[in-house]
Design an enzyme around this catalytic site. Structure first.
Site, PDB file in Angstrom:
ATOM      1  N   ARG A  74      29.128  34.522  -6.559  1.00 48.58           N
ATOM      2  CA  ARG A  74      27.982  33.671  -7.938  1.00 48.58           C
ATOM      3  C   ARG A  74      26.667  33.177  -6.431  1.00 48.58           C
ATOM      4  O   ARG A  74      27.835  32.733  -4.874  1.00 48.58           O
ATOM      5  CB  ARG A  74      28.044  32.856  -8.940  1.00 48.58           C
ATOM      6  CG  ARG A  74      27.760  31.529  -7.899  1.00 48.58           C
ATOM      7  CD  ARG A  74      27.664  30.041  -8.861  1.00 48.58           C
ATOM      8  NE  ARG A  74      28.518  29.228  -8.685  1.00 48.58           N
ATOM      9  CZ  ARG A  74      27.816  27.986  -8.457  1.00 48.58           C
ATOM     10  NH1 ARG A  74      27.598  27.526 -10.008  1.00 48.58           N
ATOM     11  NH2 ARG A  74      27.952  26.619  -8.419  1.00 48.58           N
ATOM     12  N   GLN A 118      29.506  20.672  -6.616  1.00 46.73           N
ATOM     13  CA  GLN A 118      29.695  19.350  -6.214  1.00 46.73           C
ATOM     14  C   GLN A 118      30.840  19.125  -4.979  1.00 46.73           C
ATOM     15  O   GLN A 118      30.811  17.815  -3.953  1.00 46.73           O
ATOM     16  CB  GLN A 118      30.940  18.526  -7.326  1.00 46.73           C
ATOM     17  CG  GLN A 118      29.991  18.185  -8.668  1.00 46.73           C
ATOM     18  CD  GLN A 118      29.516  19.215  -9.758  1.00 46.73           C
ATOM     19  OE1 GLN A 118      29.526  20.424  -9.237  1.00 46.73           O
ATOM     20  NE2 GLN A 118      29.760  18.695 -11.073  1.00 46.73           N
ATOM     21  N   PHE A 145      32.778  29.015  -9.603  1.00 45.20           N
ATOM     22  CA  PHE A 145      32.628  28.834 -10.825  1.00 45.20           C
ATOM     23  C   PHE A 145      32.878  28.603 -11.903  1.00 45.20           C
ATOM     24  O   PHE A 145      33.008  30.002 -12.819  1.00 45.20           O
ATOM     25  CB  PHE A 145      31.015  28.246 -11.073  1.00 45.20           C
ATOM     26  CG  PHE A 145      30.843  27.063 -12.103  1.00 45.20           C
ATOM     27  CD1 PHE A 145      31.109  25.793 -10.603  1.00 45.20           C
ATOM     28  CD2 PHE A 145      30.408  26.560 -12.897  1.00 45.20           C
ATOM     29  CE1 PHE A 145      31.053  24.360 -12.199  1.00 45.20           C
ATOM     30  CE2 PHE A 145      30.333  25.512 -13.773  1.00 45.20           C
ATOM     31  CZ  PHE A 145      31.030  24.400 -13.246  1.00 45.20           C
ATOM     32  N   HIS A 184      19.782  27.741 -10.238  1.00 41.05           N
ATOM     33  CA  HIS A 184      20.660  28.718 -10.667  1.00 41.05           C
ATOM     34  C   HIS A 184      19.818  30.235 -10.222  1.00 41.05           C
ATOM     35  O   HIS A 184      18.449  30.960 -10.309  1.00 41.05           O
ATOM     36  CB  HIS A 184      21.030  29.024 -12.062  1.00 41.05           C
ATOM     37  CG  HIS A 184      20.899  27.421 -12.677  1.00 41.05           C
ATOM     38  ND1 HIS A 184      22.727  26.733 -12.796  1.00 41.05           N
ATOM     39  CD2 HIS A 184      21.053  26.399 -13.294  1.00 41.05           C
ATOM     40  CE1 HIS A 184      22.118  25.999 -13.040  1.00 41.05           C
ATOM     41  NE2 HIS A 184      21.487  25.412 -13.598  1.00 41.05           N
ATOM     42  N   ASN A 220      20.877  22.040  -8.450  1.00 39.10           N
ATOM     43  CA  ASN A 220      21.716  23.958  -8.622  1.00 39.10           C
ATOM     44  C   ASN A 220      20.267  24.865  -9.261  1.00 39.10           C
ATOM     45  O   ASN A 220      20.445  24.989  -9.989  1.00 39.10           O
ATOM     46  CB  ASN A 220      22.878  23.823  -9.365  1.00 39.10           C
ATOM     47  CG  ASN A 220      23.477  25.347  -9.623  1.00 39.10           C
ATOM     48  OD1 ASN A 220      23.301  25.789  -8.507  1.00 39.10           O
ATOM     49  ND2 ASN A 220      24.652  24.614 -10.286  1.00 39.10           N
ATOM     50  N   THR A 222      -3.537  -5.609   0.455  1.00 42.10           N
ATOM     51  CA  THR A 222      -2.547  -3.810   0.341  1.00 42.10           C
ATOM     52  C   THR A 222      -3.758  -3.463   1.371  1.00 42.10           C
ATOM     53  O   THR A 222      -3.097  -2.451   2.409  1.00 42.10           O
ATOM     54  CB  THR A 222      -2.547  -3.159  -0.726  1.00 42.10           C
ATOM     55  OG1 THR A 222      -3.903  -3.004  -0.969  1.00 42.10           O
ATOM     56  CG2 THR A 222      -2.297  -4.381  -1.422  1.00 42.10           C
ATOM     57  N   ASP A 223      -4.903  -3.947   1.531  1.00 41.71           N
ATOM     58  CA  ASP A 223      -5.678  -2.950   2.222  1.00 41.71           C
ATOM     59  C   ASP A 223      -5.305  -3.047   4.328  1.00 41.71           C
ATOM     60  O   ASP A 223      -6.072  -2.780   4.702  1.00 41.71           O
ATOM     61  CB  ASP A 223      -7.117  -3.770   2.035  1.00 41.71           C
ATOM     62  CG  ASP A 223      -8.580  -2.641   3.020  1.00 41.71           C
ATOM     63  OD1 ASP A 223      -8.510  -1.300   2.826  1.00 41.71           O
ATOM     64  OD2 ASP A 223      -9.113  -2.614   3.396  1.00 41.71           O
ATOM     65  N   LYS A 269       0.649  -1.214   0.365  1.00 43.99           N
ATOM     66  CA  LYS A 269      -0.079   0.093  -0.075  1.00 43.99           C
ATOM     67  C   LYS A 269       1.350   1.334  -0.048  1.00 43.99           C
ATOM     68  O   LYS A 269       1.657   1.369   0.784  1.00 43.99           O
ATOM     69  CB  LYS A 269      -0.846   0.102   1.095  1.00 43.99           C
ATOM     70  CG  LYS A 269      -2.156   1.162   1.234  1.00 43.99           C
ATOM     71  CD  LYS A 269      -2.884   1.038   0.589  1.00 43.99           C
ATOM     72  CE  LYS A 269      -4.859  -0.219   0.226  1.00 43.99           C
ATOM     73  NZ  LYS A 269      -4.916  -0.267  -0.447  1.00 43.99           N
TER      74      LYS A 269
HETATM   75  O1  LIG Z   1      28.141  23.879  -9.074  1.00 44.64           O
HETATM   76  C1  LIG Z   1      27.870  23.644 -10.056  1.00 44.64           C
HETATM   77  N1  LIG Z   1      28.810  22.535 -10.962  1.00 44.64           N
HETATM   78  C2  LIG Z   1      28.228  22.020 -12.552  1.00 44.64           C
HETATM   79  O2  LIG Z   1      28.835  20.768 -12.746  1.00 44.64           O
HETATM   80  C3  LIG Z   1      27.896  23.032 -13.183  1.00 44.64           C
HETATM   81  N2  LIG Z   1      27.309  23.152 -14.492  1.00 44.64           N
HETATM   82  C4  LIG Z   1      27.075  24.890 -14.699  1.00 44.64           C
HETATM   83  O3  LIG Z   1      26.883  24.906 -16.463  1.00 44.64           O
HETATM   84  N3  LIG Z   1      27.102  25.382 -14.077  1.00 44.64           N
HETATM   85  C5  LIG Z   1      27.326  24.692 -12.490  1.00 44.64           C
HETATM   86  N4  LIG Z   1      27.624  24.883 -11.103  1.00 44.64           N
END
Ligand SMILES: O=c1[nH]c(=O)c2[nH]c(=O)[nH]c2[nH]1
Length: 290
Positions: free
Chosen positions: A174, A217, A157, A245, A243, A58-59, A13
């Site tokens: 950034r 990363q 970055f 943006h 990410n 499942t009930d 369930k």
């Molecule tokens: O921290 C980031 N890792 C990426 O692999 C990546 N690729 C991207 O376009 N911006 C970022 N920023």
């Protein structure tokens, strides 16, 4: 014609919604969870011939969730999941394996003298996945998702591959924002899951804030390492982090400069950064991540 055989299968369930109210006189406490159970075992006959003799409906699984909530209460979600998983395997010989997943949504008391009024917290969802099988093997993975965090500086970055399709400008300052989804595997059963959750969450937030980031990363790894360096009960942690943006808006058409002040917060597409950190001597994960 080649013979065909039954492939891997499980059933249960999904997403039983449960709210448990504990009343201490005037003062009430809330637990709000979603429980999913999934069982497997001697299920050849039901698939091949429609013989349901080994099927716990499942009930009934859903009813067990509600009955156990009444009988045993719901404190830490990991403990409630363990209770259910063990019950399904140990009470029904045809069931060899149980997987129980729980999500928990936090509520906070509306302040003042209001002992039974609550507002849903907007923040993260707490999660767990427990497995138990008839050989007595048990795994516990705790986690959280939708923990939205942002650093308004301290993120760079640059230095990435430049091919004929690369237009992204390198940056030394950034906004770094993400919604953390993290799941961590307990090395041994029997942690104090509530305290463990709070401490892992704190490690994640502090490592996110403390890391001068050259990429999401790198931040991901630092967050995982902080948890493993700090919390002995955790042997492996996995992340999925979008990410989120934030693009600087070009204000020059309006005769205005934009020195890292005004951003367009895009919701899609987003980079999706996934990875794990584990101890070199982590015990075998078995079915923990399934
Ligand atoms: O921290 C980031 N890792 C990426 O692999 C990546 N690729 C991207 O376009 N911006 C970022 N920023």
């Amino acid at each position: 014609m080649p013979d065909v055989i039954l492939g891997p299968n499980r059933y249960g369930k999904a997403e039983t919604r449960l709210v448990r109210v504990v009343r201490e006189g005037e003062v009430h406490h809330l637990k709000d969870v979603t429980v999913s159970s999934s069982l497997s075992g001697d299920m050849e006959a039901v698939h091949l011939t429609g013989d349901n003799a080994t099927v716990l409906p499942t009930d009934s699984q859903k009813n067990t969730v509600y009955a156990f909530a009444k009988q045993y209460g719901v404190d830490q979600i990991e403990d409630f999941a363990l209770l259910l998983a063990r019950h399904f395997v140990e009470s029904q010989p045809p069931i060899h394996h149980a997987r129980v997943e729980i999500e928990e949504y936090a509520w906070e008391r509306i302040s003042g003298d209001r002992p039974h009024s609550f507002a849903r917290k907007g923040g993260e969802v707490r999660t767990c996945v427990v497995h138990h099988d008839r050989d007595g093997r048990t795994t516990v993975v705790s986690g959280l998702k939708d923990l939205v965090v942002l650093n308004s500086t301290g993120s760079e970055f640059h230095g990435y591959i430049q091919d004929e399709y690369t237009t992204l400008p390198p940056t030394t300052d950034r906004v770094l924002a993400t919604a953390v989804a993290a799941r961590w595997r307990h090395g041994a059963e029997g942690s104090a899951y509530g305290k463990s959750y709070e401490e892992v969450r704190r490690c994640l937030l502090e490592a996110f804030a403390d890391t001068h980031s050259l990429s999401l990363q790198q931040t991901l790894y630092a967050m995982g390492k902080r948890v493993l360096d700090t919390r002995g009960e955790v042997c492996e942690i996995r992340f999925a982090m979008p990410n989120k943006h934030h693009f600087l808006v070009d204000l020059s058409p309006f005769g205005l400069d934009n020195d890292n002040e005004v951003y367009f917060a895009a919701d899609r597409p987003y980079g999706l950064i996934e990875g794990g950190v584990l101890r070199e001597d982590a015990p075998d994960a078995a079915f923990a991540w399934e």
